[in-house]
Scaffold this active site. Structure first.
Site, short mmCIF file in Angstrom:
data_model
loop_
_atom_site.label_atom_id
_atom_site.label_comp_id
_atom_site.label_asym_id
_atom_site.label_seq_id
_atom_site.Cartn_x
_atom_site.Cartn_y
_atom_site.Cartn_z
N LYS A 136 0.82 -1.21 0.00
CA LYS A 136 0.00 0.00 0.00
C LYS A 136 0.86 1.27 0.00
CE LYS A 136 -4.06 -2.16 0.70
NZ LYS A 136 -3.70 -3.58 0.73
C1 LIG Z 1 -4.35 -4.67 0.21
C2 LIG Z 1 -3.58 -5.94 0.13
C3 LIG Z 1 -3.87 -6.91 -0.82
C4 LIG Z 1 -5.01 -6.78 -1.80
O1 LIG Z 1 -4.82 -5.74 -2.72
P1 LIG Z 1 -6.10 -5.14 -3.51
O2 LIG Z 1 -5.56 -4.00 -4.28
O3 LIG Z 1 -7.06 -4.71 -2.45
O4 LIG Z 1 -6.63 -6.23 -4.35
C5 LIG Z 1 -3.07 -8.03 -0.87
N1 LIG Z 1 -2.07 -8.22 0.01
C6 LIG Z 1 -1.76 -7.31 0.96
C7 LIG Z 1 -0.66 -7.59 1.91
C8 LIG Z 1 -2.50 -6.14 1.04
O5 LIG Z 1 -2.19 -5.24 1.98
#
Ligand SMILES: *Cc1c(COP(=O)(O)O)cnc(C)c1O
Length: 496
Positions: A112
């Site tokens: 993120k």
């Molecule tokens: C947010 C997240 C995901 C999923 O990503 P999306 O964009 O919501 O599909 C997968 N793995 C981790 C560790 C995340 O923080």
């Protein structure tokens, strides 16, 4: 480049408007009016550039109301060395035809950060461009990683206020600790009694409440979103698909022009959607593999064309993917229906009222030609972590392991041996207890999350992210837990 809503009921807007608003007034998501394309020679030239310049190349295609110099300032600040180290997104070759793209070298050890370190820079500049004088209030619903990454990105950013809601029993110990210790004079964090979908629904309701937003506007506040429904969250994610590709070329693992698969551990469908946009822009991509855990609503959708959220919700060891309503799928639907906003609005309405919708066969065929869906259960996830560590000494977190195992299933079913890049979305230390549990000859050290960090380090020698270690010393600043139907009240109390 202008932006439209997936539900078709708003005027064309600049990217600055789309980013400031977050969600369109008709409840839809902002999408670019057309997807720009890049020439092969321009993609190839990225190989010689640092990550920040690759980002400028891609962002310029979408954020046309920003100058090149502005974008350069934004990305240089976002991906600075003190936040991401020398290489923000290393591509690690694990075996002959598989590499892992490590997206977690930012401040909060989850992917993120790739978007949320950049978003505040884009947002504050967007506010200036649109003449926004109100304070922008960022509301975040998080399954764990977004919350901390958004807090870290927005803490003490002038002209903004951030309020985060997380499911109080639905995140890992380290994730919770990261959030409740967050410093900054503009940050608030609430646990809610409920799961991520409850938190997301609550935030969407607050966004949709016209009376409330008018009242707050009178008091100098405007809502926006740092969830992946915000275009400013999505667009930075397109960059690393290009970056991974040119790195694979430079390393000699593929020839320029060869197609690759990307394998994405998926929750809200933001990450994988960015890969789809990269493909539409001209990146040579064969298939996008959408990996789910036991909350396999997307696997079922890709296989059957029916999106049905009326099902049991599972709490898994890959909690950031514990999601039944994947918001960004709406953007994909908009594309594969040839931008039929009425049709998309109809699906979303049915999802809201009946909990299910179905797409026609010809649309399903288009989805299936781009995406492959596979899901992986808890035992398989752990087995993959242990086996890959045993075979290659490569340590993966639980989310990455879901993707790795999904790729194995895909290869088994299709015999497609195309070079594949697995997106690694979190540091193994973020889920240290599950990872320890998965490793042969290792055990979680107990309930203390910091004991587990130390144990995983002892077992593997992999360095503990320093910021994670430092959490141990930080005081708890936010410990309020509220019912999920009291979120709006909490926001009002916090702001007024
Ligand atoms: C947010 C997240 C995901 C999923 O990503 P999306 O964009 O919501 O599909 C997968 N793995 C981790 C560790 C995340 O923080």
């Amino acid at each position: 480049m202008l932006y439209v809503s997936t539900r078709g009921k708003t005027d064309l807007m600049s990217s600055a408007h789309a980013i400031t608003r977050g969600l369109a007034d008709d409840g839809g998501l902002f999408v670019p009016q057309r997807i720009p394309t890049m020439r092969p020679s321009d993609i190839k030239a990225m190989g010689k550039k640092p990550y920040t310049e690759r980002a400028v190349d891609v962002l310029l295609q979408y954020l046309t109301d920003f100058s090149e110099e502005e974008l350069r300032e934004c990305v240089n600040a976002a991906y600075a060395k003190d936040k991401f180290g020398d290489n923000p997104v290393p591509l690690v070759q694990v075996n002959d035809n598989t590499a892992v793209l490590e997206l977690w070298h930012g401040p909060t050890s989850a992917f993120k950060d790739m978007a949320l370190q950049l978003l505040p820079h884009l947002l504050t500049r967007s506010m200036k461009k649109t003449g926004e004088t109100n304070k922008v209030v960022i509301l975040v619903a998080t399954s764990g990683d977004t919350g901390k990454a958004a807090l870290e990105g927005f803490a003490d950013v002038e002209g903004t206020q951030i309020i985060v809601f997380y499911p109080s029993e639905g995140v890992s110990d380290i994730q919770k600790r990261q959030m409740i210790t967050q410093m900054g004079k503009n940050v608030t964090v609430f646990g809610i009694e409920g799961n991520f979908d409850d938190a997301q629904r609550g935030v969407k309701e607050i966004f949709g409440n016209k009376v409330l937003s008018d009242e707050l506007a009178k008091n100098g506040f405007t809502f926006s979103s740092a969830n992946s429904i915000n275009w400013g969250r999505l667009v930075p994610q397109i960059v690393y698909y290009f970056s991974a590709y040119v790195d694979a070329v430079c390393a000699g693992n593929i020839q320029f022009g060869d197609k690759v698969n990307f394998v994405v551990p998926t929750g809200n469908f933001g990450d994988i959607l960015a890969g789809y946009y990269a493909k539409l822009m001209g990146l040579p991509v064969e298939r996008l593999l959408c990996a789910s855990n036991s909350n396999k609503v997307l696997t079922d959708f890709i296989n059957s064309g029916t999106y049905d959220k009326r099902r049991e919700f599972f709490k898994t060891i890959s909690p950031s993917m514990d999601i039944l309503v994947s918001s960004n799928l709406e953007r994909l639907l908009y594309n594969v229906t040839d931008e039929d906003a009425n049709l998309v609005a109809g699906y979303m309405k049915r999802l809201n009222t009946e909990g299910v919708y179905q797409i026609d066969n010809d649309i399903l065929k288009r989805v299936q030609s781009e995406f492959f869906g596979a899901w992986v259960d808890e035992l398989e996830t752990k087995e993959a972590i242990g086996r890959i560590y045993g075979d290659y000494k490569y340590l993966m977190d639980t989310h990455t392991a879901v993707a790795w195992r999904a790729l194995e299933k895909y290869r088994f079913l299709t015999s497609d041996e195309t070079y594949s890049i697995v997106l690694s979305t979190a540091s193994p230390y973020k889920f240290a207890d599950s990872v320890l549990d998965a490793l042969e000859d290792a055990q979680p050290a107990g309930a203390d999350p910091f004991a587990n960090l130390a144990e995983l380090n002892k077992q593997t020698g992999v360095e503990i992210p320093p910021r994670m270690l430092a959490l141990q010393e930080l005081p708890v600043l936010h410990n309020e837990v509220i019912p999920s139907d009291k979120m709006e009240l909490a926001v009002v109390k916090n702001l007024l």
